[in-house]
Design a protein around this motif. Structure first.
Motif, short mmCIF file in Angstrom:
data_model
loop_
_atom_site.label_atom_id
_atom_site.label_comp_id
_atom_site.label_asym_id
_atom_site.label_seq_id
_atom_site.Cartn_x
_atom_site.Cartn_y
_atom_site.Cartn_z
N ALA A 1 0.85 -1.33 -0.10
CA ALA A 1 0.08 0.06 0.01
C ALA A 1 0.88 1.25 -0.01
O ALA A 1 0.75 2.19 -0.92
CB ALA A 1 -0.99 0.18 1.34
N ALA A 2 1.83 1.39 1.00
CA ALA A 2 2.58 2.68 0.86
C ALA A 2 3.50 2.79 -0.29
O ALA A 2 3.76 3.99 -0.62
CB ALA A 2 3.45 2.48 2.18
N ASN A 3 4.19 1.60 -0.83
CA ASN A 3 4.77 1.92 -2.04
C ASN A 3 4.20 2.27 -3.11
O ASN A 3 4.61 3.06 -4.10
CB ASN A 3 5.70 0.57 -2.21
CG ASN A 3 6.71 0.09 -1.22
OD1 ASN A 3 7.15 1.45 -0.63
ND2 ASN A 3 7.22 -1.09 -0.87
N VAL A 4 2.91 1.58 -3.27
CA VAL A 4 2.04 2.04 -4.42
C VAL A 4 1.66 3.53 -4.30
O VAL A 4 1.95 4.15 -5.23
CB VAL A 4 0.73 1.32 -4.57
CG1 VAL A 4 -0.12 1.76 -5.42
CG2 VAL A 4 1.04 -0.43 -4.78
N LEU A 5 1.19 4.01 -3.34
CA LEU A 5 1.02 5.44 -3.03
C LEU A 5 2.24 6.47 -3.43
O LEU A 5 1.79 7.28 -3.97
CB LEU A 5 0.27 5.83 -1.70
CG LEU A 5 0.09 7.10 -1.27
CD1 LEU A 5 -1.09 7.64 -2.25
CD2 LEU A 5 -0.38 7.29 0.06
N GLY A 6 3.23 5.84 -2.99
CA GLY A 6 4.40 6.69 -3.23
C GLY A 6 4.80 6.71 -4.85
O GLY A 6 5.19 7.83 -5.23
N LYS A 7 4.62 5.54 -5.35
CA LYS A 7 4.81 5.36 -6.81
C LYS A 7 3.94 6.54 -7.45
O LYS A 7 4.27 6.98 -8.42
CB LYS A 7 4.64 3.90 -7.16
CG LYS A 7 5.11 3.97 -8.59
CD LYS A 7 4.86 2.41 -9.11
CE LYS A 7 5.25 2.01 -10.62
NZ LYS A 7 6.56 1.95 -10.82
#
Length: 1001
Positions: free
Chosen positions: A736-742
């Motif tokens: 979740a966090a990585n997708v949002l950051g991407k």
């Protein structure tokens, strides 16, 4: 304590407070304000430790953070221990215990000292050559290497101290509180700039504060007295914050700096209780002024490492600041005037100075004349060729230099002494400047690297900018500050500075000896025992880059990071190779400037706070019902729910059957949820996912696959269209966090023209997933007003509803292949909704199931889990998901990479299903797959990614990635295990309900 090693009392030492401490088990006494180094010198203790490689005796060499020799293990009466601490920076306190490192059984008698006797067989790089052969001996080598490596001993008990982090913002940060730092901070603050001044020492003023010389005067006052008045005024300025015992560790881009503030290391045990020991300051400054000073250089000559050989500036500081004499019979060895200042200081205190050895032919400065008038003998154009005294210096040998300085002539003169102060010039401390990305320029006249190109809004002033005289420091500071701070005048524009004449110097990087270099030990790096001979050997063996020489010889790789030795290494390389020093450059100055404890780096994020656990709103219910948990990302997720002593396998089998035959309930609150809004939201999703989104109707859901730029699967999930310009995206729990950051990265850097706003709402909603043939009946009981007919609420659609007074969003989507609903409610209603579903489902034997059962159910349907069935090398085509890649869309992330020759190869690893010949054998995840057994080398085709026993299919099933697997349907393969070989057959990865009839049942 030996009284004759204390000179005239110092104002910085409180002799009314006597402090006892232990060193190597013996009790000594010092005074409040002493460092461990000054207190040991006062007690006539000079042997502090042993060097890394040869275990040679080593003593105190400096008075600051550049200390390479006096590295000790510090303990106190708590269970705290800390290795590799510089004795020059440890302020003594009652109960302090310190011990020597890298020696056994003791520092006085160290068995490792045999290395010194055989040092000719241990040159630079010997370990690279010695331990390569025979290969079978490596385990034997490793045992001895591991037991001999290292300096101090790492703590084994839990650290009892408290550490903290703090964010600091200021207009101007001044690093270093010497005379230039004091004046810079004062003028910045007085011009209404929020200013922070930090210094690693416990007293402000740097070296100037204890200078009692008549040759430097400011406004007709002694420079130290004048500076003390400035410091008093400084402390009254409200717009200025001053932090002592604070060392800046790192200078990153955009004026972001990290500093360690020390609070309790100098306090007694009872004063440390429940207090923060050290704090990491994360500083953002609009402007940075570096006033980090300069480090005195040693001189490189034969046997220049004995205890009692110190920097001239250190000898002076111990006498002036701490009131401690470093030796009873002192000699100074120099190439400039600074040693004369130290000698004159000792002479005025009644401390005997035997002689000054000067490699120059003469000097006409005032300080030299004063020394001559004092009757101190000066050996002009002489050099030290050898020293004697194993555990403490007792004699030096000097000889006259030839005119070119490359050899010695005449007879050898022996001088008895117990302290040799060496002065080889000064090296500006440009470490923080270069860390920030600054570029240096080499000053050929002064043989020093100076700041040249500034990468951010910063300024280097004082000695770290090459200004070594008080007059030039103040004059240049005034001019530079006006421009840097955009001010019209400073407080010291009109002051009168009287300073001595230009300080002449003579640089000889490697001083000659009466012996060939093969029979001498001129040390360049004292801690690692790297000598000039080692550097010359590295050059003979073909190394030219200073970075390569550093690693081959270990020069500059100790705890001092070459603060003293690197310039000499450069000089010796330049002289030997016949190149200019400026062309060689420097080694990379990496953070931290001085070592940081792990506690300071981590702060309060230790133990249970090391990685914060996130719990769903239903967590208490799971605990009450005996759930076992697993960690998924930062979440605690229910893994399975054992009943009556079931093991995991038994519980999962029961849960999966119940979900297929009647009803199951899963806590899916941990799924990542991103709220997407904006007029360009549809276009954004088109670019992010591989399939089309513009025509998705409001109230509809769609599965999406997200790729990296290289075309490999990055994440997946279902996204729902809530309104014309409003979507809710779900992601994998761990991603979740990585997708949002991407996604944010793309919006801000690649597509800033898009009107799209992303908000993480993962914690805002609790999600209950109902699945199974009776899921519709259960939902109908808790939401009787909701039309659940196939026409009104088909698969992959969404409805807003109300369960009693709770507003909720219900998506009809499935990760199990069963008729399923995901109910999203405000998080604080999550547990109430869960319990309502459980109550309503009792007549249908509703069964809570965890992540392990969820994995089994989805594997029966051939659904992938990103990160388990993919590993960053799988494309949608590899996963047999060609159907989700749009052929009509102009572009999406990773599209072009899908058509590279490599990603289109037919023999890539592709997702397939596997069944075993023996249906009761469960394959091991990660097990390798081969096509032939008697093959050398074995041709590995792929591996198992997911494996389970399916009670619904009455056999074991597995998902795997196999090279060219799509064209191998029905082919027999083998899984070689340690004790057996398992026969398997490649099948369709969809094992259960291939026609999807159950979705609409």
């Amino acid at each position: 304590m030996s009284k004759n090693l204390r000179v005239k009392p110092s104002e910085y030492i409180d002799e009314t407070v006597r402090v006892s401490f232990k060193f190597n088990g013996k009790i000594y006494h010092g005074f409040k304000g002493d460092t461990l180094a000054s207190a040991l010198l006062a007690n006539n203790v000079h042997l502090i430790g042993r060097s890394f490689k040869y275990h040679r005796p080593r003593g105190i060499m400096t008075a600051g953070s550049e200390e390479p020799n006096a590295i000790v293990q510090v303990n106190d009466k708590t269970n705290r221990t800390e290795p590799n601490v510089r004795a020059t920076e440890v302020e003594i306190y009652e109960g302090l215990e310190a011990s020597s490192q890298n020696c056994w059984p003791s520092v006085d008698f160290d068995v490792g000292g045999v290395n010194n006797a055989i040092s000719r067989f241990l040159p630079a790089g010997f370990y690279y050559k010695t331990f390569m052969w025979p290969a079978s001996f490596w385990e034997k080598y490793e045992y001895f290497i591991r037991h001999s490596a290292g300096l101090g001993k790492s703590p084994t008990d839990k650290d009892p101290d408290i550490y903290d982090h703090r964010y600091v913002h200021c207009d101007v940060l001044v690093v270093g509180a010497g005379i230039s730092g004091i004046l810079a901070a004062k003028n910045a603050a007085k011009n209404n700039l929020k200013t922070l001044l930090v210094d690693e020492k416990n007293e402000l003023g740097g070296a100037t504060i204890y200078q009692n010389r008549e040759f430097n005067k400011i406004d007709n006052q002694n420079s130290s007295n004048w500076l003390k008045k400035e410091i008093q005024e400084l402390k009254k300025i409200k717009n200025l914050e001053v932090k002592t015992r604070t060392s800046v560790a790192a200078f990153h881009g955009y004026n972001y700096l990290l500093a360690r503030e020390n609070f309790t290391d100098h306090l007694e045990k009872n004063e440390k209780q429940e207090k923060v020991r050290q704090r990491l300051l994360k500083i953002r400054a609009k402007k940075v002024i570096l006033a980090t000073g300069a480090l005195e250089r040693p001189l490189v000559f034969n046997n220049n490492d004995r205890p009692g050989i110190m920097l001239s500036s250190a000898v002076k500081k111990y006498a002036d600041f701490y009131g401690v004499v470093s030796g009873k019979k002192n000699v100074f060895f120099t190439n400039n005037d600074s040693a004369y200042e130290s000698a004159f200081c000792l002479h005025n205190k009644g401390i005997k100075v035997e002689a000054i050895i000067d490699i120059r032919e003469s000097s006409n400065s005032k300080i030299v004349k004063a020394v001559e008038e004092a009757g101190i003998k000066i050996y002009w154009s002489h050099t030290v060729v050898d020293t004697k005294g194993y555990k403490k210096l007792n004699t030096i040998s000097v000889m006259e230099l030839s005119n070119d300085g490359l050899s010695v002539t005449g007879n050898k003169t022996n001088i008895s002494c117990d302290c040799l102060g060496v002065a080889g010039g000064w090296t500006p401390a440009v470490h923080l400047f270069t860390q920030s990305g600054g570029k240096l320029i080499f000053n050929e006249d002064n043989k020093m690297f100076l700041p040249n190109k500034y990468p951010s809004d910063q300024l280097s002033v004082g000695s770290c900018n090459g200004d070594l005289k008080i007059k030039e420091i103040i004059n240049n500071l005034s001019k530079n500050l006006k421009k840097f701070l955009n001010i019209e005048q400073t407080d010291f524009d009109n002051i009168v500075v009287e300073s001595e004449e230009e300080n002449s110097k003579r640089n000889i990087w490697l001083l000659p000896s009466d012996k060939p270099i093969g029979k001498t030990k001129p040390f360049v790096d004292y801690q690692n025992d790297a000598t000039a001979k080692d550097i010359k050997l590295a050059l003979r063996e073909g190394f030219r880059s200073i970075e390569h020489v550093k690693r081959y010889t270990t020069t500059g790789m100790g705890t001092d990071q070459g603060k003293l030795g690197n310039m000499h290494a450069l000089g010796i390389i330049a002289d030997t190779a016949g190149v200019k020093m400026g062309e060689l450059g420097t080694t990379t100055f990496r953070p931290p400037y001085t070592p940081l404890t792990f506690g300071t780096i981590v702060g309060r994020n230790v133990g249970e706070y090391f990685d914060v656990f996130r719990r769903t709103p239903m967590n208490d219910w799971h605990i009450k019902n005996n759930a076992e948990f697993e960690n998924v990302g930062q979440w605690k997720r229910a893994w399975y729910y054992p009943i009556n002593g079931e093991n995991m396998h038994e519980a999962v089998q029961r849960e999966s059957v119940a979900a297929r035959e009647s009803a199951g309930i899963l806590d899916a609150s941990t799924l990542g949820k991103i709220d997407i809004q904006g007029t360009d939201a549809s276009e954004f999703l088109n670019r992010v996912y591989t399939n089309a989104w513009s025509k998705l109707g409001i109230g509809k859901c769609r599965y999406g696959l997200m790729l990296n730029e290289d075309g490999m699967v990055y994440d997946d999930g279902v996204t729902t269209r809530l309104g014309e310009n409003h979507y809710l995206m779900t992601t994998t729990t761990g991603g979740a966090a990585n997708v949002l950051g991407k996604l944010e990265d793309y919006l801000q850097t690649e597509w800033p023209e898009l009107d799209v706003y992303l908000t993480s709402v993962t914690d805002h909603y609790a999600t209950v997933s109902l699945c199974g043939p009776n899921s519709k009946k259960i939902l109908n009981k808790i939401a009787p007003d909701l039309d659940l007919s196939e026409e009104n609420f088909p698969h992959m659609s969404f409805k807003e509803a109300q369960i009693e007074n709770i507003k909720c969003r219900i998506m009809r989507i499935s990760f199990t292949g069963e008729h399923s609903y995901e109910i999203n409610v405000q998080a604080n209603y999550g547990k109430a909704l869960w319990e309502k579903c459980i109550e309503a489902g009792k007549e249908f034997n509703i069964t809570p199931y965890g992540t392990e059962t969820m994995h089994l159910l989805r594997a029966e349907k051939g659904f992938i889990i990103v990160g388990q069935d993919t590993d960053g090398t799988m494309t949608p085509i590899d996963l047999q998901m060609d159907w989700i890649v749009s052929k009509k869309k102009y572009d999406f992330i990773g599209k072009r990479s899908l058509y590279r020759s490599d990603t289109m190869k037919e023999d890539r690893k592709q997702l397939v299903g596997l069944v075993t010949d023996n249906p009761n054998i469960i394959l091991e995840e990660g097990a390798q797959i081969v096509s032939e057994l008697n093959q050398s080398p074995v041709n590995m085709l792929g591996h198992i990614t997911s494996s389970y026993y399916s009670p619904n299919l009455k056999k074991s099933i597995a998902l795997a990635v196999v090279r060219g697997g799509k064209k191998m349907m029905g082919k027999k393969l083998f899984i070689p295990m340690e004790d057996k070989t398992i026969n398997v057959t490649i099948v369709n990865p969809v094992f259960f309900d291939e026609e999807n009839k159950r979705l609409n049942a």
